[in-house]
Write a protein that holds these residues in place. Sequence first.
Motif: not given
Length: 348
Positions: A267-278, A309-319
Amino acid sequence: MGFWQGKRVLITGHTGFKGAWLSELLMARGAEIFGIALPPEGGQNLFQVLNLDQRMQGAFVDIRDPEALATEIRSFAPDIVLHLAAQALVRRSYRDPVGNWSTNVMGTVHLLDALRQLDRPVTAVVVTTDKVYENNEWDFAYRETDPLGGHDPYSASKAACELVSASWRRSFGSDRLKIATARAGNVIGGGDWAEDRLVPDIIRALRTGKAIEIRNPASIRPWQHVLDPLEGYLLLAEKVHLASDGAYQDGYNFGPEPADVHPVGDLADAMIHHWPGHWIDASDPDAVHEAGRLSLSIDRARNELGWAPVWRFEDAIEKTVHWYHQVEFGANPVDMTQAQIAAFEAAK
């Protein structure tokens, strides 16, 4: 929208993260809603960010106060009740176990007893958690027929809410009082600023450029966007309300697809893909116990309710990240929330 148009819907916990999203969702469907909850916590919270105190009716009432709760319920006279009010944090339940149990268990008792005494039909969906099951840390998903349990005070208290709901249904249930329970996974979405919760902690670190401290990167959780379980709650309430034979009055899991169950580190990796961090591993071997693996079987909800479910993991993270990022840089949070609800409805 057809079913909910004009329905009188009571939401307990409307000042919380899920309650605020649910309020917005039901307003979009034309329901007449009323909220009962404690005042929102913290300096920043979704209830106030969405101006819900100006856009819906409600009252600040502690569900541990049975007389005050019953008075508001009698006054509003709901058709449907969605019970979300709770102490919802595992680590806080260790600090205040008595407050946790009195809110979650006796608060639910007070609510159901007030509904029992109404002179009109009412349907209640009591929201619990994926943590109600006796956690054996096994690899397969928990089904509704698996034993209830709970190691920590929070988990055990929510399992007790399941027993309370079943007892009230068997003892006092009728065509006038219908009761079901809903068990969701780990919900994420824009507007959660709660203390000691993973996504808000990540967002706070990203906003300040600090390293994200992850307590349990290997722990596995059933991640889902908040709108997915909320859709499940509403579908369950509709099915129970319309049924004339006692159908659907039971517990239902509302989790993600099996492929969307991931470790915290993912989850942390997926979130920082959209908002850079570490992020850094901040595991503490002396920390209080938290489950290492949680997963829900959603076969029953899929087969009996027609829910998925409507939104998959990556969709949920991106939204989720998009909501926070846009609001951080000046977007109107009401517009953002309503736009995501519209996108969710369109994707169903």
